[in-house]
Design a protein around this motif. Structure first.
Motif, PDB file in Angstrom:
ATOM      1  N   MET A  95       0.845  -1.170   0.000  1.00 34.25           N
ATOM      2  CA  MET A  95       0.000   0.000   0.000  1.00 34.25           C
ATOM      3  C   MET A  95       0.893   1.236   0.000  1.00 34.25           C
ATOM      4  O   MET A  95       1.934   1.258   0.641  1.00 34.25           O
ATOM      5  CB  MET A  95      -0.895  -0.016   1.237  1.00 34.25           C
ATOM      6  N   LEU A  96       0.475   2.240  -0.703  1.00 36.10           N
ATOM      7  CA  LEU A  96       1.200   3.496  -0.791  1.00 36.10           C
ATOM      8  C   LEU A  96       0.310   4.641  -0.322  1.00 36.10           C
ATOM      9  O   LEU A  96      -0.821   4.775  -0.778  1.00 36.10           O
ATOM     10  CB  LEU A  96       1.622   3.768  -2.234  1.00 36.10           C
ATOM     11  N   LYS A  97       0.820   5.449   0.598  1.00 37.76           N
ATOM     12  CA  LYS A  97       0.097   6.634   1.038  1.00 37.76           C
ATOM     13  C   LYS A  97       0.915   7.839   0.608  1.00 37.76           C
ATOM     14  O   LYS A  97       2.119   7.900   0.862  1.00 37.76           O
ATOM     15  CB  LYS A  97      -0.078   6.641   2.555  1.00 37.76           C
ATOM     16  N   ARG A  98       0.271   8.806  -0.056  1.00 36.27           N
ATOM     17  CA  ARG A  98       0.950   9.989  -0.578  1.00 36.27           C
ATOM     18  C   ARG A  98       0.466  11.231   0.161  1.00 36.27           C
ATOM     19  O   ARG A  98      -0.734  11.458   0.270  1.00 36.27           O
ATOM     20  CB  ARG A  98       0.662  10.150  -2.060  1.00 36.27           C
ATOM     21  N   THR A  99       1.406  12.034   0.625  1.00 39.05           N
ATOM     22  CA  THR A  99       1.093  13.295   1.274  1.00 39.05           C
ATOM     23  C   THR A  99       1.903  14.394   0.592  1.00 39.05           C
ATOM     24  O   THR A  99       3.128  14.448   0.758  1.00 39.05           O
ATOM     25  CB  THR A  99       1.445  13.244   2.778  1.00 39.05           C
ATOM     26  N   PRO A 100       1.241  15.248  -0.207  1.00 42.45           N
ATOM     27  CA  PRO A 100       1.973  16.326  -0.900  1.00 42.45           C
ATOM     28  C   PRO A 100       2.599  17.298   0.099  1.00 42.45           C
ATOM     29  O   PRO A 100       2.004  17.637   1.119  1.00 42.45           O
ATOM     30  CB  PRO A 100       0.895  17.022  -1.725  1.00 42.45           C
ATOM     31  N   LEU A 101       3.807  17.729  -0.212  1.00 49.70           N
ATOM     32  CA  LEU A 101       4.523  18.716   0.576  1.00 49.70           C
ATOM     33  C   LEU A 101       4.841  19.919  -0.305  1.00 49.70           C
ATOM     34  O   LEU A 101       4.560  19.903  -1.501  1.00 49.70           O
ATOM     35  CB  LEU A 101       5.836  18.121   1.115  1.00 49.70           C
TER      36      LEU A 101
END
Length: 91
Positions: free
Chosen positions: A1-7
């Motif tokens: 699973m991949l979780k993406r959080t834009p910075l």
């Protein structure tokens, strides 16, 4: 699973997660972002029955795979694609 959080600054925090019951005793994520170096980013066991590691990656296309104990290679079914080099992640 991949979780993406834009910075800010065109970077994204990516959390790579695998279930404990589907992995070998030790698993690391290796890819073009760490020179394909085994053990550099090892997934840490979590209380919820998973193991994970979080990295900050620049925008672009990245290739990666999971490397388990004994040389077991795993791809991520939730990646943006899978090709001859493994999982593909577009950030």
């Amino acid at each position: 699973m991949l979780k993406r959080t834009p910075l800010k600054d065109s970077k994204t925090k990516i959390t790579f997660t695998l279930p404990m019951d589907e992995t070998t005793p030790s698993v690391s994520v290796v890819g073009d972002f760490n020179g394909w170096q085994p053990g550099k980013h090892e997934l840490t066991p979590r209380r919820n029955g998973t193991r994970s590691v979080t990295l900050t990656l620049p925008s672009g296309t990245h290739h990666f795979r999971y490397l388990g104990t004994g040389g077991l290679w795993l791809d991520d079914a939730e990646a943006d694609g899978i090709d001859s080099t493994g999982s593909v992640l577009v950030v």
